[in-house]
Scaffold this motif. Structure first.
Motif, short mmCIF file in Angstrom:
data_model
loop_
_atom_site.label_atom_id
_atom_site.label_comp_id
_atom_site.label_asym_id
_atom_site.label_seq_id
_atom_site.Cartn_x
_atom_site.Cartn_y
_atom_site.Cartn_z
N LEU A 1 -4.30 120.13 21.59
CA LEU A 1 -4.56 118.93 21.05
C LEU A 1 -5.30 118.15 21.94
O LEU A 1 -4.10 117.21 22.89
CB LEU A 1 -3.54 118.65 19.48
CG LEU A 1 -4.38 118.47 18.25
CD1 LEU A 1 -5.41 119.93 17.52
CD2 LEU A 1 -3.11 117.85 17.13
N ALA A 2 -6.84 117.41 21.43
CA ALA A 2 -7.18 116.14 21.95
C ALA A 2 -6.42 114.84 21.35
O ALA A 2 -6.91 115.33 20.23
CB ALA A 2 -8.84 116.63 22.12
N ASP A 3 -6.96 114.23 22.34
CA ASP A 3 -6.21 112.47 21.17
C ASP A 3 -7.53 111.94 20.59
O ASP A 3 -6.90 111.45 19.16
CB ASP A 3 -6.25 111.04 22.36
CG ASP A 3 -5.59 111.69 22.74
OD1 ASP A 3 -4.59 112.17 22.32
OD2 ASP A 3 -5.33 111.02 24.52
N ASP A 4 -9.04 112.40 20.40
CA ASP A 4 -9.90 112.08 20.22
C ASP A 4 -10.94 113.32 20.22
O ASP A 4 -11.11 114.06 20.81
CB ASP A 4 -11.14 111.12 20.91
CG ASP A 4 -11.87 110.34 19.72
OD1 ASP A 4 -12.24 111.17 19.41
OD2 ASP A 4 -12.39 109.97 21.02
N PRO A 5 -11.27 113.53 18.61
CA PRO A 5 -12.10 114.59 18.40
C PRO A 5 -13.35 114.93 19.15
O PRO A 5 -14.47 116.46 20.29
CB PRO A 5 -12.38 114.89 17.15
CG PRO A 5 -11.29 114.41 17.03
CD PRO A 5 -10.75 112.57 17.40
N ALA A 6 -13.77 113.68 19.87
CA ALA A 6 -15.30 113.63 19.83
C ALA A 6 -14.94 114.08 21.77
O ALA A 6 -15.74 114.48 22.40
CB ALA A 6 -15.80 111.97 19.79
N SER A 7 -13.29 113.92 22.19
CA SER A 7 -13.53 113.57 23.40
C SER A 7 -13.80 115.55 24.18
O SER A 7 -13.16 115.66 25.18
CB SER A 7 -11.81 112.88 24.55
OG SER A 7 -11.06 113.05 23.53
N SER A 8 -13.15 115.99 22.86
CA SER A 8 -12.44 117.45 22.76
C SER A 8 -13.47 118.23 24.12
O SER A 8 -13.34 119.10 25.42
CB SER A 8 -13.18 118.55 21.82
OG SER A 8 -12.30 117.94 21.49
N PRO A 9 -15.03 118.58 23.70
CA PRO A 9 -15.46 118.89 25.26
C PRO A 9 -15.26 118.68 26.95
O PRO A 9 -15.30 119.40 27.06
CB PRO A 9 -17.49 119.06 24.88
CG PRO A 9 -16.63 118.75 23.71
CD PRO A 9 -15.62 117.72 22.95
N ALA A 10 -14.96 117.09 27.25
CA ALA A 10 -15.34 116.48 27.81
C ALA A 10 -13.27 116.56 28.30
O ALA A 10 -12.89 117.62 29.81
CB ALA A 10 -14.94 115.10 27.68
N VAL A 11 -12.45 116.90 27.62
CA VAL A 11 -11.26 117.38 28.35
C VAL A 11 -11.08 119.16 28.50
O VAL A 11 -10.80 119.26 29.47
CB VAL A 11 -9.94 117.72 26.99
CG1 VAL A 11 -9.10 117.97 27.05
CG2 VAL A 11 -9.76 115.72 26.28
N ALA A 12 -11.77 119.41 27.91
CA ALA A 12 -11.99 121.24 28.47
C ALA A 12 -12.64 121.62 29.74
O ALA A 12 -12.11 121.94 30.07
CB ALA A 12 -13.11 122.31 27.32
N GLU A 13 -13.62 120.39 29.56
CA GLU A 13 -14.01 120.44 31.44
C GLU A 13 -13.32 120.21 32.18
O GLU A 13 -12.82 120.32 33.57
CB GLU A 13 -14.92 119.64 31.56
CG GLU A 13 -16.40 120.48 30.59
CD GLU A 13 -17.92 119.42 30.88
OE1 GLU A 13 -17.92 118.69 31.34
OE2 GLU A 13 -18.91 119.23 30.03
#
Length: 386
Positions: free
Chosen positions: A210-222
């Motif tokens: 679960l990411a801190d921010d939904p908008a940052s999910s693609p960046a977290v995946a990378e």
């Protein structure tokens, strides 16, 4: 409307050709309805999927990765919560009755808190290593209620005692989350881990985040992929939004495939109707010339040709989408249990696409015959040389 009797008489002049054309158009639009309906379902599921949830698993498959990978993922910037799980695939009684159990650790509620499973239900699973919580659809499928024993066979997952059967207690039944296709069965990770041979213990098949921010999910995946890119356990990561969209369904872009099938069906309809209307107009050049002679304008003749092309398309589209709607409800009976593909949704948008496609095919099919009629001299057509 005054042209309908003339158009209908023209269509029914060659009854066999008319029936075969209508059947072909119906089949094509049945396929169109199912494929576009499947895309509509993917869009609905993707809209309900969480933007902040991420899935990551071993890039090259294998027997899982050390559970320590989950702790490393938890330390990556932008990660709020992490849970690790193992897959237990198998069947109930007969290999045709496929089933899939997710064996999860005690952090699962932090990542899947929207799955409708209460803290009390999770707690009873943690207290009983052999316990499972089922969604309502899975409970109905296997005819289970709270307190029943659920036994499955798994030849893919080795047990230390050599057995292939796994016995579970149904401890809770939960509501169905809208973003999950086919429901779920969650079990206790500790059960599968301790039952495996010592060399296979302490491993997981997937880490969910679960990411801190939904908008940052693609960046977290990378970041997750980059973290393990050059390690002994390279990972492959995807956001839930993308996973549920149909653009990456088990490595396949299902939406692109289904759209291609639908487009192929429309080309087939275009070929059939264009060929049929061209042949019909060619056979009746003298008749159209006679109509012009007695006062029918080019516009009136054009409308007749377009209607002659449109009627089979519109009727076939309506019949095809209707058949698709019936088949969509029958798919669970036609496909093997647990097939995993969602059911097509016959939404108003699907019907609108079918209607627009029918009109487009009708207009394109009539274009060349209309052009030829406009360019042909009446005297030439009446003489039979058109």
């Amino acid at each position: 409307m005054r042209f309908i009797p003339l158009v209908w008489a023209a269509i029914m002049r060659k009854r066999v050709r008319a029936v075969l054309t209508l059947l072909s158009v119906t089949v094509a639009f049945t396929l169109f309805g199912l494929t576009i309906g499947l895309n509509a379902t993917f869009d609905m599921v993707a809209a309900k999927a969480r933007a902040d949830r991420i899935f990551t698993w071993p890039r090259f498959g294998g027997n899982g990765v050390p559970v320590a990978v989950a702790r490393q993922v938890a330390a990556i910037q932008g990660v709020k919560a992490v849970t690790a799980l193992n897959f237990l695939p198998g069947y109930v009684r007969d290999p045709k009755n496929q089933v899939f159990v997710l064996m999860v650790d005690q952090n699962v509620a932090n990542v899947f808190g929207d799955y409708g499973i209460s803290a009390e239900q999770w707690n009873i699973v943690w207290k009983d290593r052999t316990g499972v919580v089922m969604s309502k659809s899975q409970a109905e499928r296997w005819h289970k209620k709270v307190g029943d024993t659920f036994t499955m066979i798994s030849k893919q997952v080795k047990r230390a005692d050599g057995k292939t059967s796994w016995d579970f207690k149904v401890l809770a039944i939960a509501d169905e989350p809208p973003q999950v296709i086919g429901g779920f069965i969650f079990g206790n990770y500790d059960y599968i881990d301790k039952a495996k041979p010592l060399s296979d213990q302490g491993k997981v098949n997937e880490v969910d985040v679960l990411a801190d921010d939904p908008a940052s999910s693609p960046a977290v995946a990378e970041r997750i992929d980059h973290k393990f890119a050059n390690s002994a356990t390279p990972m492959q990561t995807i956001t839930e939004k993308l996973a549920r969209s149909g653009n990456d369904f088990g490595g396949l872009d299902i939406k692109k495939i289904t759209s291609g099938i639908a487009l192929a069906g429309m080309f087939m309809v275009l070929f059939l109707t264009a060929n049929g209307i061209a042949q019909s107009v060619r056979e009746r050049f003298a008749e159209f010339a006679t109509l012009k002679t007695i006062g029918f304008s080019d516009r009136a003749v054009t409308i007749m040709v377009v209607l002659e092309s449109a009627l089979p398309c519109i009727i076939g589209a309506a019949l095809g989408v209707g058949v698709a709607a019936v088949l969509a409800r029958q798919i669970p009976r036609l496909m093997p249990p647990g097939f995993g593909i969602p059911l097509p949704t016959m939404s108003p948008m699907v019907m609108l696409w079918a209607a627009l496609s029918a009109f487009a095919v009708a207009l394109l099919s009539a274009a060349l015959p209309v052009l030829r009629l406009r360019q042909t001299d009446i005297a030439t057509a009446l003489s039979g040389r058109g």
